[in-house]
Design an enzyme around this catalytic site. Structure first.
Site, short mmCIF file in Angstrom:
data_model
loop_
_atom_site.label_atom_id
_atom_site.label_comp_id
_atom_site.label_asym_id
_atom_site.label_seq_id
_atom_site.Cartn_x
_atom_site.Cartn_y
_atom_site.Cartn_z
N ASP A 113 -7.17 3.04 -4.36
CA ASP A 113 -5.49 3.15 -4.16
C ASP A 113 -5.40 4.52 -4.69
O ASP A 113 -5.17 5.03 -5.68
CB ASP A 113 -4.69 2.14 -4.57
CG ASP A 113 -3.43 2.25 -4.16
OD1 ASP A 113 -2.70 3.05 -3.75
OD2 ASP A 113 -3.05 0.98 -4.34
N CYS A 117 2.86 -4.68 -1.59
CA CYS A 117 3.29 -3.23 -1.65
C CYS A 117 4.59 -3.11 -2.32
O CYS A 117 4.69 -3.34 -3.51
CB CYS A 117 3.12 -2.73 -0.25
SG CYS A 117 3.65 -0.85 -0.26
N HIS A 169 -5.41 0.81 -1.02
CA HIS A 169 -4.06 0.06 -0.90
C HIS A 169 -3.93 -0.62 0.62
O HIS A 169 -4.31 -0.08 1.73
CB HIS A 169 -3.04 1.20 -0.95
CG HIS A 169 -1.63 0.71 -0.88
ND1 HIS A 169 -1.10 0.24 -2.32
CD2 HIS A 169 -0.55 0.65 -0.35
CE1 HIS A 169 0.27 -0.10 -2.16
NE2 HIS A 169 0.51 0.01 -0.85
#
Length: 272
Positions: A209, A152, A241
């Site tokens: 995502d 991330c 995600h």
């Protein structure tokens, strides 16, 4: 929460457990034991960090710097270090927000991003990662076998660090943002440094995502083709995600397992 003094720096300690903003954790959470490992908190100057490595070896170990999610070096990131150590690596996760505050104490993700994460300058992060690499080389790591991986927020940083450190051998970026607005703390995005990579990078992305578009992935691939370093971009079409975050609902076991094996293969391919 803001941290302003050296005395306050030293108050941050990497206790076990998960960040408040992600609790309760999912039943799918993976727990890796530390049997056969030297694992626990370290200090790199003022910077807290978590280190895991095989115990009882005198040989210089291939090193992986593990870059945190927005939630800091909480239990999930520590567990990833132990997983890498089980594969023979010296794995180090530095707490890169330590000057600005403790991300694990925030209960609201939006407040965490606004009040802490956005306050961390990229230049500071690059310097801190250099310090981690130097520490590793003098604490059992092989300076000639250095890799980085991040998740991330850390995925974005992985791309930037691969353009920063000429001693890096390989990088693997997990669903890190590729494009975005420039700011004082984040003057460049991965796509801006795509032609400046000093090490091969594998990007691992999710087809579902909502924050990182497939168009941005394609833009990054086009930019990467303009440079000489090998690269890879994998997209897991049914994943979202955070698909490797086994402690959250976003976890996608099949994608996570395949991506993890791809990461290890990538490291081995480039001598780490």
């Amino acid at each position: 929460m803001k941290i302003d003094t050296r005395r306050d720096f030293l108050k941050i300690s990497l206790a076990s457990g998960f960040a408040l903003a992600v609790q309760p954790v999912a039943a799918s959470t993976i727990q890796t034991d530390s049997e056969g490992l030297l694992a626990g908190e370290i200090r790199i100057g003022d910077m807290p960090g978590y280190r895991a490595q095989p115990a009882g070896t005198s040989a210089a170990l291939p090193t992986v710097i593990v870059i945190q999610e927005i939630f800091g070096v909480h239990e999930h990131i520590q567990d990833l270090c132990r997983r890498l150590a089980k594969q023979g690596y010296l794995a180090i996760a530095p707490e890169l927000y330590y000057r600005q505050g403790d991300p694990r104490t925030y209960t609201d993700t939006n407040e965490l991003v606004k009040n802490l994460v956005s306050q961390v300058p990229d230049a500071q992060v690059m310097s801190d990662l250099d310090q981690v690499a130097q520490w590793a080389a003098s604490h059992g790591g092989d300076a000639n076998r250095l890799a980085v991986t991040g998740f991330c927020w850390g995925g974005r940083i992985t791309w930037l660090y691969a353009a920063h450190n000429p001693k890096l051998k390989a990088g693997v970026a997990w669903y890190g943002r590729l494009i975005g607005q420039a700011s004082a703390n984040t003057p460049k995005q991965p796509i801006d440094v795509a032609r400046e990579l000093k090490a091969p990078v594998l990007g691992l992305y999710a087809g579902q995502d909502k924050g990182i578009s497939l168009d941005s992935v394609e833009q990054m691939k086009a930019a990467l083709k303009q440079q000489r370093q090998p690269f890879g971009m994998s997209v897991y079409e049914s994943a979202t995600h955070g698909f490797n975050a086994d402690y959250r609902p976003s976890y996608h076991e099949a994608a996570a397992r395949d991506a993890w094996e791809s990461m290890l293969k990538w490291f081995r391919q480039f001598g780490v």
